[in-house]
Scaffold this motif. Structure first.
Motif, PDB file in Angstrom:
ATOM      1  N   VAL A 137       6.565   1.183   9.775  1.00 41.45           N
ATOM      2  CA  VAL A 137       6.897   2.586   9.978  1.00 41.45           C
ATOM      3  C   VAL A 137       8.323   2.804   9.510  1.00 41.45           C
ATOM      4  O   VAL A 137       9.209   1.990   9.777  1.00 41.45           O
ATOM      5  CB  VAL A 137       6.764   2.982  11.471  1.00 41.45           C
ATOM      6  CG1 VAL A 137       7.226   4.420  11.681  1.00 41.45           C
ATOM      7  CG2 VAL A 137       5.346   2.816  11.955  1.00 41.45           C
ATOM      8  N   SER A 138       8.555   3.911   8.806  1.00 43.19           N
ATOM      9  CA  SER A 138       9.895   4.275   8.361  1.00 43.19           C
ATOM     10  C   SER A 138      10.155   5.712   8.802  1.00 43.19           C
ATOM     11  O   SER A 138       9.511   6.649   8.322  1.00 43.19           O
ATOM     12  CB  SER A 138       9.997   4.168   6.836  1.00 43.19           C
ATOM     13  OG  SER A 138      11.232   4.667   6.396  1.00 43.19           O
ATOM     14  N   TYR A 139      11.089   5.894   9.765  1.00 42.89           N
ATOM     15  CA  TYR A 139      11.416   7.228  10.266  1.00 42.89           C
ATOM     16  C   TYR A 139      12.387   7.919   9.307  1.00 42.89           C
ATOM     17  O   TYR A 139      13.244   7.289   8.705  1.00 42.89           O
ATOM     18  CB  TYR A 139      12.026   7.126  11.666  1.00 42.89           C
ATOM     19  CG  TYR A 139      11.013   6.695  12.698  1.00 42.89           C
ATOM     20  CD1 TYR A 139      10.142   7.623  13.258  1.00 42.89           C
ATOM     21  CD2 TYR A 139      10.922   5.374  13.089  1.00 42.89           C
ATOM     22  CE1 TYR A 139       9.208   7.232  14.196  1.00 42.89           C
ATOM     23  CE2 TYR A 139       9.980   4.974  14.028  1.00 42.89           C
ATOM     24  CZ  TYR A 139       9.129   5.906  14.575  1.00 42.89           C
ATOM     25  OH  TYR A 139       8.191   5.522  15.492  1.00 42.89           O
ATOM     26  N   LEU A 140      12.229   9.231   9.194  1.00 53.73           N
ATOM     27  CA  LEU A 140      13.066  10.029   8.315  1.00 53.73           C
ATOM     28  C   LEU A 140      14.035  10.853   9.144  1.00 53.73           C
ATOM     29  O   LEU A 140      13.685  11.366  10.203  1.00 53.73           O
ATOM     30  CB  LEU A 140      12.214  10.975   7.463  1.00 53.73           C
ATOM     31  CG  LEU A 140      11.182  10.303   6.566  1.00 53.73           C
ATOM     32  CD1 LEU A 140      10.322  11.365   5.907  1.00 53.73           C
ATOM     33  CD2 LEU A 140      11.868   9.468   5.522  1.00 53.73           C
ATOM     34  N   ASN A 156       0.836  -1.205   0.000  1.00 56.54           N
ATOM     35  CA  ASN A 156       0.000   0.000   0.000  1.00 56.54           C
ATOM     36  C   ASN A 156       0.871   1.255   0.000  1.00 56.54           C
ATOM     37  O   ASN A 156       2.026   1.237   0.415  1.00 56.54           O
ATOM     38  CB  ASN A 156      -0.908   0.023   1.235  1.00 56.54           C
ATOM     39  CG  ASN A 156      -2.064  -0.930   1.100  1.00 56.54           C
ATOM     40  OD1 ASN A 156      -2.533  -1.196   0.010  1.00 56.54           O
ATOM     41  ND2 ASN A 156      -2.510  -1.461   2.229  1.00 56.54           N
ATOM     42  N   MET A 157       0.284   2.365  -0.446  1.00 56.04           N
ATOM     43  CA  MET A 157       1.009   3.619  -0.467  1.00 56.04           C
ATOM     44  C   MET A 157       1.161   4.136   0.971  1.00 56.04           C
ATOM     45  O   MET A 157       0.196   4.154   1.736  1.00 56.04           O
ATOM     46  CB  MET A 157       0.282   4.661  -1.320  1.00 56.04           C
ATOM     47  CG  MET A 157       1.071   5.930  -1.507  1.00 56.04           C
ATOM     48  SD  MET A 157       0.376   7.052  -2.722  1.00 56.04           S
ATOM     49  CE  MET A 157      -1.109   7.562  -1.937  1.00 56.04           C
ATOM     50  N   LYS A 168       9.071  14.044  18.097  1.00 61.90           N
ATOM     51  CA  LYS A 168       9.220  12.873  17.231  1.00 61.90           C
ATOM     52  C   LYS A 168       9.595  13.352  15.831  1.00 61.90           C
ATOM     53  O   LYS A 168       9.128  14.387  15.378  1.00 61.90           O
ATOM     54  CB  LYS A 168       7.912  12.075  17.153  1.00 61.90           C
ATOM     55  CG  LYS A 168       7.498  11.431  18.450  1.00 61.90           C
ATOM     56  CD  LYS A 168       6.217  10.653  18.242  1.00 61.90           C
ATOM     57  CE  LYS A 168       5.752  10.010  19.522  1.00 61.90           C
ATOM     58  NZ  LYS A 168       4.489   9.282  19.325  1.00 61.90           N
ATOM     59  N   SER A 169      10.434  12.587  15.155  1.00 62.86           N
ATOM     60  CA  SER A 169      10.817  12.973  13.798  1.00 62.86           C
ATOM     61  C   SER A 169       9.704  12.591  12.818  1.00 62.86           C
ATOM     62  O   SER A 169       8.804  11.817  13.144  1.00 62.86           O
ATOM     63  CB  SER A 169      12.134  12.290  13.413  1.00 62.86           C
ATOM     64  OG  SER A 169      11.958  10.886  13.400  1.00 62.86           O
ATOM     65  N   SER A 170       9.778  13.155  11.633  1.00 57.88           N
ATOM     66  CA  SER A 170       8.772  12.831  10.621  1.00 57.88           C
ATOM     67  C   SER A 170       8.945  11.382  10.178  1.00 57.88           C
ATOM     68  O   SER A 170      10.017  10.795  10.313  1.00 57.88           O
ATOM     69  CB  SER A 170       8.898  13.782   9.438  1.00 57.88           C
ATOM     70  OG  SER A 170      10.195  13.735   8.915  1.00 57.88           O
ATOM     71  N   ARG A 171       7.870  10.809   9.666  1.00 51.99           N
ATOM     72  CA  ARG A 171       7.917   9.393   9.307  1.00 51.99           C
ATOM     73  C   ARG A 171       6.921   9.077   8.208  1.00 51.99           C
ATOM     74  O   ARG A 171       5.963   9.808   7.972  1.00 51.99           O
ATOM     75  CB  ARG A 171       7.627   8.528  10.526  1.00 51.99           C
ATOM     76  CG  ARG A 171       6.204   8.672  11.019  1.00 51.99           C
ATOM     77  CD  ARG A 171       5.940   7.833  12.228  1.00 51.99           C
ATOM     78  NE  ARG A 171       4.516   7.888  12.562  1.00 51.99           N
ATOM     79  CZ  ARG A 171       3.845   6.897  13.096  1.00 51.99           C
ATOM     80  NH1 ARG A 171       4.449   5.774  13.409  1.00 51.99           N
ATOM     81  NH2 ARG A 171       2.573   7.015  13.360  1.00 51.99           N
ATOM     82  N   PHE A 172       7.171   7.954   7.536  1.00 48.14           N
ATOM     83  CA  PHE A 172       6.199   7.329   6.655  1.00 48.14           C
ATOM     84  C   PHE A 172       5.597   6.164   7.421  1.00 48.14           C
ATOM     85  O   PHE A 172       6.309   5.423   8.102  1.00 48.14           O
ATOM     86  CB  PHE A 172       6.861   6.789   5.385  1.00 48.14           C
ATOM     87  CG  PHE A 172       7.212   7.852   4.386  1.00 48.14           C
ATOM     88  CD1 PHE A 172       6.223   8.581   3.757  1.00 48.14           C
ATOM     89  CD2 PHE A 172       8.526   8.108   4.058  1.00 48.14           C
ATOM     90  CE1 PHE A 172       6.537   9.543   2.820  1.00 48.14           C
ATOM     91  CE2 PHE A 172       8.855   9.063   3.126  1.00 48.14           C
ATOM     92  CZ  PHE A 172       7.847   9.795   2.508  1.00 48.14           C
ATOM     93  N   PHE A 173       4.288   5.983   7.307  1.00 48.56           N
ATOM     94  CA  PHE A 173       3.659   4.840   7.962  1.00 48.56           C
ATOM     95  C   PHE A 173       2.613   4.225   7.042  1.00 48.56           C
ATOM     96  O   PHE A 173       2.034   4.894   6.183  1.00 48.56           O
ATOM     97  CB  PHE A 173       3.030   5.238   9.304  1.00 48.56           C
ATOM     98  CG  PHE A 173       1.835   6.152   9.170  1.00 48.56           C
ATOM     99  CD1 PHE A 173       0.549   5.637   9.154  1.00 48.56           C
ATOM    100  CD2 PHE A 173       2.009   7.521   9.062  1.00 48.56           C
ATOM    101  CE1 PHE A 173      -0.549   6.470   9.028  1.00 48.56           C
ATOM    102  CE2 PHE A 173       0.919   8.356   8.931  1.00 48.56           C
ATOM    103  CZ  PHE A 173      -0.363   7.835   8.917  1.00 48.56           C
ATOM    104  N   CYS A 174       2.390   2.934   7.230  1.00 52.33           N
ATOM    105  CA  CYS A 174       1.403   2.207   6.439  1.00 52.33           C
ATOM    106  C   CYS A 174       0.073   2.244   7.192  1.00 52.33           C
ATOM    107  O   CYS A 174       0.031   1.934   8.385  1.00 52.33           O
ATOM    108  CB  CYS A 174       1.856   0.764   6.222  1.00 52.33           C
ATOM    109  SG  CYS A 174       0.703  -0.167   5.191  1.00 52.33           S
ATOM    110  N   PRO A 175      -1.040   2.608   6.509  1.00 56.36           N
ATOM    111  CA  PRO A 175      -2.327   2.664   7.204  1.00 56.36           C
ATOM    112  C   PRO A 175      -2.939   1.286   7.476  1.00 56.36           C
ATOM    113  O   PRO A 175      -3.858   1.175   8.288  1.00 56.36           O
ATOM    114  CB  PRO A 175      -3.210   3.480   6.253  1.00 56.36           C
ATOM    115  CG  PRO A 175      -2.598   3.324   4.919  1.00 56.36           C
ATOM    116  CD  PRO A 175      -1.127   3.108   5.148  1.00 56.36           C
ATOM    117  N   THR A 176      -2.429   0.225   6.837  1.00 56.94           N
ATOM    118  CA  THR A 176      -3.039  -1.094   7.014  1.00 56.94           C
ATOM    119  C   THR A 176      -2.208  -2.064   7.839  1.00 56.94           C
ATOM    120  O   THR A 176      -2.751  -2.984   8.431  1.00 56.94           O
ATOM    121  CB  THR A 176      -3.331  -1.750   5.654  1.00 56.94           C
ATOM    122  OG1 THR A 176      -2.126  -1.823   4.912  1.00 56.94           O
ATOM    123  CG2 THR A 176      -4.347  -0.959   4.873  1.00 56.94           C
TER     124      THR A 176
END
Length: 111
Positions: free
Chosen positions: A32-35, A9-10, A20-28
């Motif tokens: 989690v990928s921290y930036l 998923n996107m 907290k640092s910015s991150r990408f996360f999966c809604p499903t």
């Protein structure tokens, strides 16, 4: 645009909040990928322009017919020309000119 490596998923982006640092996360799924806050560019790639070969060479223009056409660069009244069909058959041919003035030798085209 980033995609989740586990479910495909996107990923959604979350801004930094309360230390907290910015991150990408999966809604499903729980991915989690921290930036990192600071990104360093380690190497710059210099782009080199590719040399373009002319459509019509000087040899082609030596055997070309001459006409009375005004050079847009020097205003000389004679030019050699060649007509070539570059686009589809129902479109007019493109005319390539070369100024016959020895000091100018400017190339131009008319579609």
């Amino acid at each position: 645009m980033e995609f989740c490596p586990t479910c495909g998923n996107m990923l959604q982006f979350e801004l930094p909040n309360m230390g907290k640092s910015s991150r990408f996360f999966c809604p499903t799924c729980p991915y989690v990928s921290y930036l990192e806050n600071r990104v360093k560019i380690k190497r710059k790639q210099h782009l080199v322009k590719k040399e373009l070969e002319p459509i019509i060479s000087d040899d082609d223009m030596k055997n070309a017919a001459q006409t009375e056409a005004t050079c847009p660069n020097c205003g000389f009244g004679k030019a050699a020309f060649i007509q070539i069909q570059l686009r589809s058959a129902d479109e007019p041919a493109s005319t390539f000119y070369k100024c016959m003035n020895e000091d100018c030798r400017q190339n131009w085209r008319e579609d």
